[in-house]
Design a protein around this motif. Structure first.
Motif, PDB file in Angstrom:
ATOM      1  N   GLU A 202      -3.522   5.948  -7.230  1.00 52.39           N
ATOM      2  CA  GLU A 202      -2.234   5.379  -7.666  1.00 52.39           C
ATOM      3  C   GLU A 202      -1.070   6.100  -6.980  1.00 52.39           C
ATOM      4  O   GLU A 202      -0.114   5.462  -6.532  1.00 52.39           O
ATOM      5  N   ALA A 203      -1.180   7.441  -6.903  1.00 49.40           N
ATOM      6  CA  ALA A 203      -0.131   8.212  -6.220  1.00 49.40           C
ATOM      7  C   ALA A 203      -0.076   7.825  -4.739  1.00 49.40           C
ATOM      8  O   ALA A 203       1.010   7.735  -4.142  1.00 49.40           O
ATOM      9  N   ALA A 204      -1.241   7.571  -4.139  1.00 49.56           N
ATOM     10  CA  ALA A 204      -1.291   7.192  -2.720  1.00 49.56           C
ATOM     11  C   ALA A 204      -0.561   5.868  -2.498  1.00 49.56           C
ATOM     12  O   ALA A 204       0.244   5.729  -1.563  1.00 49.56           O
ATOM     13  N   LYS A 205      -0.792   4.908  -3.403  1.00 56.84           N
ATOM     14  CA  LYS A 205      -0.118   3.604  -3.274  1.00 56.84           C
ATOM     15  C   LYS A 205       1.394   3.753  -3.394  1.00 56.84           C
ATOM     16  O   LYS A 205       2.148   3.109  -2.667  1.00 56.84           O
ATOM     17  N   LYS A 206       1.811   4.644  -4.322  1.00 60.01           N
ATOM     18  CA  LYS A 206       3.259   4.877  -4.509  1.00 60.01           C
ATOM     19  C   LYS A 206       3.872   5.518  -3.266  1.00 60.01           C
ATOM     20  O   LYS A 206       4.994   5.191  -2.878  1.00 60.01           O
ATOM     21  N   THR A 207       3.141   6.448  -2.660  1.00 60.70           N
ATOM     22  CA  THR A 207       3.646   7.112  -1.446  1.00 60.70           C
ATOM     23  C   THR A 207       3.882   6.079  -0.339  1.00 60.70           C
ATOM     24  O   THR A 207       4.898   6.129   0.365  1.00 60.70           O
ATOM     25  N   PHE A 208       2.964   5.148  -0.200  1.00 58.41           N
ATOM     26  CA  PHE A 208       3.145   4.093   0.807  1.00 58.41           C
ATOM     27  C   PHE A 208       4.321   3.189   0.449  1.00 58.41           C
ATOM     28  O   PHE A 208       5.125   2.823   1.308  1.00 58.41           O
ATOM     29  N   GLU A 209       4.401   2.821  -0.842  1.00 61.22           N
ATOM     30  CA  GLU A 209       5.479   1.944  -1.304  1.00 61.22           C
ATOM     31  C   GLU A 209       6.849   2.548  -0.994  1.00 61.22           C
ATOM     32  O   GLU A 209       7.742   1.861  -0.505  1.00 61.22           O
ATOM     33  N   LYS A 210       6.961   3.861  -1.267  1.00 59.71           N
ATOM     34  CA  LYS A 210       8.239   4.558  -1.023  1.00 59.71           C
ATOM     35  C   LYS A 210       8.635   4.500   0.442  1.00 59.71           C
ATOM     36  O   LYS A 210       9.805   4.544   0.791  1.00 59.71           O
ATOM     37  N   ALA A 211       7.633   4.427   1.314  1.00 59.45           N
ATOM     38  CA  ALA A 211       7.894   4.369   2.753  1.00 59.45           C
ATOM     39  C   ALA A 211       8.040   2.919   3.231  1.00 59.45           C
ATOM     40  O   ALA A 211       8.112   2.664   4.435  1.00 59.45           O
ATOM     41  N   GLY A 212       8.059   1.973   2.270  1.00 64.42           N
ATOM     42  CA  GLY A 212       8.207   0.566   2.624  1.00 64.42           C
ATOM     43  C   GLY A 212       6.942  -0.034   3.201  1.00 64.42           C
ATOM     44  O   GLY A 212       6.988  -1.015   3.950  1.00 64.42           O
ATOM     45  N   LYS A 213       5.806   0.569   2.860  1.00 69.39           N
ATOM     46  CA  LYS A 213       4.518   0.085   3.377  1.00 69.39           C
ATOM     47  C   LYS A 213       3.568  -0.241   2.226  1.00 69.39           C
ATOM     48  O   LYS A 213       3.747   0.223   1.113  1.00 69.39           O
ATOM     49  N   GLU A 214       2.556  -1.020   2.548  1.00 70.47           N
ATOM     50  CA  GLU A 214       1.592  -1.448   1.536  1.00 70.47           C
ATOM     51  C   GLU A 214       0.247  -0.781   1.803  1.00 70.47           C
ATOM     52  O   GLU A 214      -0.258  -0.817   2.930  1.00 70.47           O
ATOM     53  N   LEU A 215      -0.313  -0.159   0.767  1.00 72.86           N
ATOM     54  CA  LEU A 215      -1.659   0.428   0.880  1.00 72.86           C
ATOM     55  C   LEU A 215      -2.636  -0.427   0.086  1.00 72.86           C
ATOM     56  O   LEU A 215      -2.486  -0.604  -1.120  1.00 72.86           O
ATOM     57  N   LEU A 216      -3.642  -0.953   0.765  1.00 70.08           N
ATOM     58  CA  LEU A 216      -4.679  -1.737   0.109  1.00 70.08           C
ATOM     59  C   LEU A 216      -5.937  -0.881   0.013  1.00 70.08           C
ATOM     60  O   LEU A 216      -6.373  -0.280   0.995  1.00 70.08           O
ATOM     61  N   LEU A 217      -6.485  -0.818  -1.206  1.00 69.80           N
ATOM     62  CA  LEU A 217      -7.729  -0.066  -1.424  1.00 69.80           C
ATOM     63  C   LEU A 217      -8.735  -1.001  -2.086  1.00 69.80           C
ATOM     64  O   LEU A 217      -8.957  -0.952  -3.299  1.00 69.80           O
ATOM     65  N   PRO A 218      -9.359  -1.880  -1.287  1.00 67.54           N
ATOM     66  CA  PRO A 218     -10.305  -2.818  -1.886  1.00 67.54           C
ATOM     67  C   PRO A 218     -11.480  -2.087  -2.530  1.00 67.54           C
ATOM     68  O   PRO A 218     -11.872  -1.004  -2.084  1.00 67.54           O
ATOM     69  N   ALA A 219     -12.017  -2.681  -3.605  1.00 66.62           N
ATOM     70  CA  ALA A 219     -13.200  -2.101  -4.247  1.00 66.62           C
ATOM     71  C   ALA A 219     -14.407  -2.266  -3.329  1.00 66.62           C
ATOM     72  O   ALA A 219     -14.418  -3.134  -2.454  1.00 66.62           O
ATOM     73  N   ILE A 220     -15.410  -1.434  -3.530  1.00 63.36           N
ATOM     74  CA  ILE A 220     -16.623  -1.524  -2.709  1.00 63.36           C
ATOM     75  C   ILE A 220     -17.314  -2.847  -3.006  1.00 63.36           C
ATOM     76  O   ILE A 220     -17.598  -3.165  -4.169  1.00 63.36           O
ATOM     77  N   GLY A 221     -17.524  -3.632  -1.967  1.00 72.65           N
ATOM     78  CA  GLY A 221     -18.115  -4.968  -2.118  1.00 72.65           C
ATOM     79  C   GLY A 221     -17.068  -6.074  -2.156  1.00 72.65           C
ATOM     80  O   GLY A 221     -17.419  -7.246  -2.095  1.00 72.65           O
ATOM     81  N   GLN A 222     -15.803  -5.692  -2.263  1.00 71.20           N
ATOM     82  CA  GLN A 222     -14.712  -6.688  -2.352  1.00 71.20           C
ATOM     83  C   GLN A 222     -14.317  -7.224  -0.973  1.00 71.20           C
ATOM     84  O   GLN A 222     -14.267  -6.466   0.003  1.00 71.20           O
ATOM     85  N   SER A 223     -14.024  -8.518  -0.918  1.00 67.71           N
ATOM     86  CA  SER A 223     -13.492  -9.124   0.306  1.00 67.71           C
ATOM     87  C   SER A 223     -12.032  -9.466   0.078  1.00 67.71           C
ATOM     88  O   SER A 223     -11.680  -9.996  -0.974  1.00 67.71           O
ATOM     89  N   ILE A 224     -11.195  -9.178   1.060  1.00 68.56           N
ATOM     90  CA  ILE A 224      -9.786  -9.512   0.957  1.00 68.56           C
ATOM     91  C   ILE A 224      -9.352 -10.258   2.229  1.00 68.56           C
ATOM     92  O   ILE A 224     -10.012 -10.144   3.264  1.00 68.56           O
ATOM     93  N   THR A 225      -8.270 -10.996   2.102  1.00 64.09           N
ATOM     94  CA  THR A 225      -7.692 -11.647   3.298  1.00 64.09           C
ATOM     95  C   THR A 225      -6.545 -10.789   3.777  1.00 64.09           C
ATOM     96  O   THR A 225      -5.656 -10.436   3.007  1.00 64.09           O
ATOM     97  N   VAL A 226      -6.571 -10.418   5.043  1.00 67.33           N
ATOM     98  CA  VAL A 226      -5.516  -9.545   5.585  1.00 67.33           C
ATOM     99  C   VAL A 226      -4.816 -10.237   6.750  1.00 67.33           C
ATOM    100  O   VAL A 226      -5.322 -11.176   7.319  1.00 67.33           O
TER     101      VAL A 226
END
Ligand code: NI
Ligand code: MN
Length: 226
Positions: A202-226
């Motif tokens: 959660e802290a990692a996602k916030k650090t990216f957000e503060k820098a105006g960037k998005e951090l995606l951490l998909p679950a193991i086995g999860q598929s995402i569209t990027v």
């Protein structure tokens, strides 16, 4: 582009109907115990370097699927000696046009010994340039100024970056790596698999957000569209 996460630094993308798997490490990853290695279909495996946590399942998947394995010259020779003939050797600085697009091998600051003590050549990252988009997978690496070269070749739509610290960049350095690569969307890998690389997600996602960037951490086995 569809991306499926298989834990640690192992993920798969599909480009132009071709399935491309990166750094397979599933059997020995306790967190990925629900993933069936033998059901993974793939046309390619790309290996960033020779460490066991990036190649442990390469030989079994390559034997079963007959896929092409792309790796350093030294890992290509090692695979040939270990019964895998369908390989494509590359080295940092070079690019090659595959049937799904062009891949450029870029510098990674890490090490690359193979599990049996063989020399694995230099570690590498990959810049994929395809009709369906571009992305940069850095492999295991420190933050390095070389990453500033990435957007001079192609602007990645997303980056796949390690951020577990201890062996690679930490979260703050991964933010800077994304900035060097000219990219705002990051898929984080190489974290939480073992004790040395535990992070607060959660802290990692916030650090990216503060820098105006998005951090995606998909679950193991999860598929995402990027
Ligand atoms: Ni490594
Ligand atoms: Mn690693």
């Amino acid at each position: 582009m569809q991306l499926t996460y298989f834990g640690h630094s192992c993920f798969q993308v599909t480009i132009g109907g071709k399935k491309i798997l990166f750094d397979p490490f599933i059997t020995y990853n306790e967190l990925a115990k629900d993933i069936s290695v033998d059901s993974i279909k793939t046309d390619y495996i790309f290996l960033s370097h020779g460490h066991a946590d990036h190649i442990a399942d390469c030989i079994s998947i390559a034997k079963r699927t007959g896929c092409k394995v792309v790796a350093s010259w030294e890992i290509h020779e090692w695979l040939n000696k270990n019964g895998i003939a369908n390989t494509h050797p590359m080295n940092t600085g070079g690019k090659w046009q595959f049937d799904f697009g062009t891949v450029k091998c870029v510098v990674a600051q890490h090490s690359s010994g193979l599990p049996d003590g063989s020399y694995g050549g230099n570690p590498m990252g990959f810049l994929f340039m395809t009709g369906e988009g571009n992305f940069y997978y850095s492999g295991d690496t420190a933050l390095t100024l070389d990453m500033q070269l990435v957007p001079t070749w192609a602007t990645p739509d997303f980056c796949v970056l390690p951020l577990g610290d201890n062996f690679t960049m930490d979260v703050a350095d991964a933010v800077r790596a994304a900035a060097f690569a000219g990219c705002n969307k990051v898929i984080g890998v190489h974290y939480n698999t073992f004790g040395f690389i535990k992070i607060d997600t959660e802290a990692a996602k916030k650090t990216f957000e503060k820098a105006g960037k998005e951090l995606l951490l998909p679950a193991i086995g999860q598929s995402i569209t990027v």
